[in-house]
Motif scaffolding. Structure first.
Motif, PDB file in Angstrom:
ATOM      1  N   VAL A  13      45.180 -18.465 -22.502  1.00 16.58           N
ATOM      2  CA  VAL A  13      45.878 -18.272 -21.223  1.00 16.58           C
ATOM      3  C   VAL A  13      45.765 -16.790 -20.885  1.00 16.58           C
ATOM      4  N   PRO A  14      44.743 -16.397 -20.134  1.00 17.43           N
ATOM      5  CA  PRO A  14      44.536 -14.977 -19.839  1.00 17.43           C
ATOM      6  C   PRO A  14      45.569 -14.447 -18.839  1.00 17.43           C
ATOM      7  N   THR A  15      45.938 -13.185 -19.018  1.00 18.35           N
ATOM      8  CA  THR A  15      46.806 -12.511 -18.055  1.00 18.35           C
ATOM      9  C   THR A  15      46.155 -11.231 -17.537  1.00 18.35           C
ATOM     10  N   THR A  16      44.894 -11.001 -17.917  1.00 14.62           N
ATOM     11  CA  THR A  16      44.099  -9.894 -17.375  1.00 14.62           C
ATOM     12  C   THR A  16      42.724 -10.455 -17.035  1.00 14.62           C
ATOM     13  N   TYR A  17      41.829  -9.568 -16.611  1.00 15.43           N
ATOM     14  CA  TYR A  17      40.488  -9.994 -16.219  1.00 15.43           C
ATOM     15  C   TYR A  17      39.454  -9.607 -17.282  1.00 15.43           C
ATOM     16  N   ALA A  18      39.885  -9.607 -18.540  1.00 20.01           N
ATOM     17  CA  ALA A  18      39.013  -9.175 -19.636  1.00 20.01           C
ATOM     18  C   ALA A  18      37.801 -10.082 -19.806  1.00 20.01           C
ATOM     19  N   GLY A  19      37.991 -11.389 -19.683  1.00 24.80           N
ATOM     20  CA  GLY A  19      36.867 -12.327 -19.726  1.00 24.80           C
ATOM     21  C   GLY A  19      36.491 -12.846 -21.097  1.00 24.80           C
ATOM     22  N   SER A  20      37.105 -12.339 -22.166  1.00 20.12           N
ATOM     23  CA  SER A  20      36.743 -12.782 -23.514  1.00 20.12           C
ATOM     24  C   SER A  20      36.956 -14.274 -23.708  1.00 20.12           C
ATOM     25  N   GLU A  21      37.902 -14.825 -22.958  1.00 25.65           N
ATOM     26  CA  GLU A  21      38.225 -16.245 -23.095  1.00 25.65           C
ATOM     27  C   GLU A  21      37.061 -17.168 -22.748  1.00 25.65           C
ATOM     28  N   ALA A  22      36.075 -16.674 -22.018  1.00 25.59           N
ATOM     29  CA  ALA A  22      34.969 -17.519 -21.568  1.00 25.59           C
ATOM     30  C   ALA A  22      33.696 -17.305 -22.382  1.00 25.59           C
ATOM     31  N   THR A  23      33.793 -16.597 -23.515  1.00 27.41           N
ATOM     32  CA  THR A  23      32.614 -16.336 -24.323  1.00 27.41           C
ATOM     33  C   THR A  23      32.798 -16.796 -25.764  1.00 27.41           C
ATOM     34  N   ASP A  24      31.675 -16.928 -26.452  1.00 31.11           N
ATOM     35  CA  ASP A  24      31.686 -17.247 -27.883  1.00 31.11           C
ATOM     36  C   ASP A  24      31.364 -16.008 -28.717  1.00 31.11           C
ATOM     37  N   ILE A  25      31.741 -14.856 -28.190  1.00 25.04           N
ATOM     38  CA  ILE A  25      31.465 -13.565 -28.830  1.00 25.04           C
ATOM     39  C   ILE A  25      32.733 -13.047 -29.502  1.00 25.04           C
ATOM     40  N   VAL A  70      33.572   1.395 -36.848  1.00 26.74           N
ATOM     41  CA  VAL A  70      32.374   0.707 -36.350  1.00 26.74           C
ATOM     42  C   VAL A  70      32.772  -0.665 -35.863  1.00 26.74           C
ATOM     43  N   LYS A  71      32.502  -0.937 -34.586  1.00 25.89           N
ATOM     44  CA  LYS A  71      32.824  -2.236 -34.013  1.00 25.89           C
ATOM     45  C   LYS A  71      31.600  -3.142 -34.113  1.00 25.89           C
ATOM     46  N   ARG A  72      31.764  -4.233 -34.850  1.00 25.04           N
ATOM     47  CA  ARG A  72      30.693  -5.215 -34.996  1.00 25.04           C
ATOM     48  C   ARG A  72      31.006  -6.414 -34.101  1.00 25.04           C
ATOM     49  N   THR A  73      29.974  -6.972 -33.517  1.00 23.91           N
ATOM     50  CA  THR A  73      30.145  -8.177 -32.714  1.00 23.91           C
ATOM     51  C   THR A  73      29.172  -9.244 -33.202  1.00 23.91           C
ATOM     52  N   GLY A  74      29.521 -10.476 -32.911  1.00 25.26           N
ATOM     53  CA  GLY A  74      28.657 -11.587 -33.271  1.00 25.26           C
ATOM     54  C   GLY A  74      28.930 -12.770 -32.366  1.00 25.26           C
ATOM     55  N   VAL A  75      28.149 -13.796 -32.528  1.00 21.77           N
ATOM     56  CA  VAL A  75      28.273 -15.014 -31.725  1.00 21.77           C
ATOM     57  C   VAL A  75      28.492 -16.186 -32.670  1.00 21.77           C
ATOM     58  N   ASP A  76      29.500 -16.993 -32.363  1.00 20.42           N
ATOM     59  CA  ASP A  76      29.783 -18.166 -33.185  1.00 20.42           C
ATOM     60  C   ASP A  76      30.496 -19.199 -32.314  1.00 20.42           C
ATOM     61  N   PRO A  77      30.011 -20.433 -32.279  1.00 18.08           N
ATOM     62  CA  PRO A  77      30.664 -21.445 -31.434  1.00 18.08           C
ATOM     63  C   PRO A  77      32.111 -21.717 -31.819  1.00 18.08           C
ATOM     64  N   GLN A  78      32.497 -21.390 -33.053  1.00 13.96           N
ATOM     65  CA  GLN A  78      33.879 -21.631 -33.487  1.00 13.96           C
ATOM     66  C   GLN A  78      34.892 -20.791 -32.719  1.00 13.96           C
ATOM     67  N   VAL A  79      34.469 -19.651 -32.187  1.00 12.74           N
ATOM     68  CA  VAL A  79      35.434 -18.757 -31.546  1.00 12.74           C
ATOM     69  C   VAL A  79      35.563 -19.010 -30.043  1.00 12.74           C
ATOM     70  N   LEU A  80      34.760 -19.891 -29.498  1.00  4.92           N
ATOM     71  CA  LEU A  80      34.889 -20.213 -28.076  1.00  4.92           C
ATOM     72  C   LEU A  80      36.151 -21.035 -27.851  1.00  4.92           C
ATOM     73  N   PRO A  81      37.089 -20.552 -27.030  1.00  5.68           N
ATOM     74  CA  PRO A  81      38.278 -21.361 -26.754  1.00  5.68           C
ATOM     75  C   PRO A  81      37.914 -22.750 -26.234  1.00  5.68           C
ATOM     76  N   LYS A  82      38.654 -23.763 -26.699  1.00  7.07           N
ATOM     77  CA  LYS A  82      38.396 -25.132 -26.248  1.00  7.07           C
ATOM     78  C   LYS A  82      38.747 -25.294 -24.777  1.00  7.07           C
ATOM     79  N   ALA A  83      39.765 -24.572 -24.353  1.00 10.34           N
ATOM     80  CA  ALA A  83      40.194 -24.659 -22.955  1.00 10.34           C
ATOM     81  C   ALA A  83      40.742 -23.312 -22.523  1.00 10.34           C
ATOM     82  N   VAL A  84      40.556 -23.005 -21.247  1.00 12.63           N
ATOM     83  CA  VAL A  84      41.088 -21.789 -20.632  1.00 12.63           C
ATOM     84  C   VAL A  84      41.929 -22.204 -19.435  1.00 12.63           C
TER      85      VAL A  84
END
Length: 348
Positions: free
Chosen positions: A113-125, A133-147
């Motif tokens: 349930v976003p309250t800003t325009y960050a956009g992380s809720e719509a990605t699998d990142i 050091v900030k590391r990033t990755g992609v994994d389908p497990q982290v994609l929210p089921k619903a926004v």
């Protein structure tokens, strides 16, 4: 026209004024009976209100920007101790990012349930910061089921945070036009995102309680994030991740500062992106359109005002150099990156 486009499987609800009911429906649909609710201390009261009808196992508010690894580990421990069967994140990118960190190792489903325009809720990142050091990755497990996008939840967001957060969303769209997996579908989504955000953000600044304007900002945010998730991370985001991880700079404001400089570097070498952006801004050029938007919104313009020293800005160039995407349209050697970061520090 030879390309591979991947679309993320996710339920997306635009449901202004109905977030509480929508969240209950999505929790039932996902069979989440004992959720862990994640929100910042500032957002905890709203999270309690939205989840009042659910059997919440624990509300966790130990949230920090850039998701430090120790913060992520504490949240995972809390999830295990309370035997939760799902995660509900309420807030901006920090809350969503922490939920993703928990989901990454547990496989628990996320409702966002976003309250800003960050956009992380719509990605699998996902992103985690360890020792600067900030590391990033992609994994389908982290994609929210619903926004659940409820514009009414953003009315209390101060204008300054609304606009810098919206420019973070805009950066997702711009980066998607020349990121490693950029394709014609991403370009369409990104262009419409820029058009929507360029119209919505000044309206939000002028009339902060306008629900239509804030709903349009969410619409642009979702499109931009979807394009970004598919296209991957371009030079702009690589720079911001280095700056955020090393120096703990505020996430949205850093994006707002860096974006004009990356656009000025890349647009002359990417004629299709330049044309699309200029048309979306309704301006003679992409940079002119962005300048006009910044003049309306008056966001942070320099890394200096975010607390970074000039020496730190130049120092960061070497770390950025190691992660410059091959797809970047403009040459970006160490000298170019040092010049860009000096300009972003000074606002020149």
């Amino acid at each position: 026209m030879d390309f591979l486009h991947e679309w993320l499987p996710q339920r997306v609800r635009f449901d202004t004024g109905r977030a509480t009911a929508a969240l209950a429906e999505e929790a039932a649909s996902a069979a989440i009976a004992r959720p862990m609710v994640i929100a910042t201390p500032r957002g905890a009261a709203l999270a309690r209100t939205l989840t009042a009808g659910l059997d919440v196992a624990v509300l966790h508010d130990d949230v920090r920007e850039h998701v430090p690894a120790d913060v992520a580990e504490r949240a995972r421990t809390v999830a295990g101790e309370h035997d939760v069967d799902g995660l509900i994140c309420v807030g901006g990118g920090s809350a969503t990012g922490l939920a993703k960190a928990v989901a990454l190792t547990t496989g628990l489903p996320i409702l966002a349930v976003p309250t800003t325009y960050a956009g992380s809720e719509a990605t699998d990142i996902w992103g985690l910061t360890t020792d600067g050091v900030k590391r990033t990755g992609v994994d389908p497990q982290v994609l929210p089921k619903a926004v659940i996008y409820d514009a009414a939840l953003t009315v209390g967001l101060p204008v300054g945070l609304s606009t810098s957060s919206g420019l973070n969303a805009l950066a997702h769209a711009v980066d998607a036009l020349w990121a490693p997996r950029a394709d014609p579908i991403n370009a369409v989504l990104a262009t419409e995102a820029v058009r929507s955000l360029a119209a919505a953000l000044p309206a939000v600044a002028a009339t902060p309680d306008s629900l239509p304007a804030r709903a349009d900002a969410f619409y642009g945010t979702y499109l931009a994030s979807t394009a970004f998730a598919s296209a991957g991370s371009g030079l702009h985001h690589k720079i911001c991740h280095v700056l955020g991880g090393r120096y703990d700079l505020p996430h949205a404001a850093t994006h707002a500062v860096v974006l004009p400089h990356v656009l000025a570097l890349n647009a002359p070498h990417a004629p299709d992106a330049e044309r699309r952006l200029a048309e979306a801004f309704g301006a003679p050029s992409a940079s002119a359109g962005l300048r006009a938007l910044y003049d309306e919104l008056d966001p942070p313009r320099t890394l200096r005002e975010l607390g970074l020293s000039e020496a730190q800005a130049v120092e960061a160039a070497a770390a950025v150099l190691s992660v410059v995407p091959e797809s970047n349209p403009a040459p970006a050697d160490l000298e170019v990156l040092e010049t860009l970061l000096r300009s972003a520090w000074a606002g020149s």
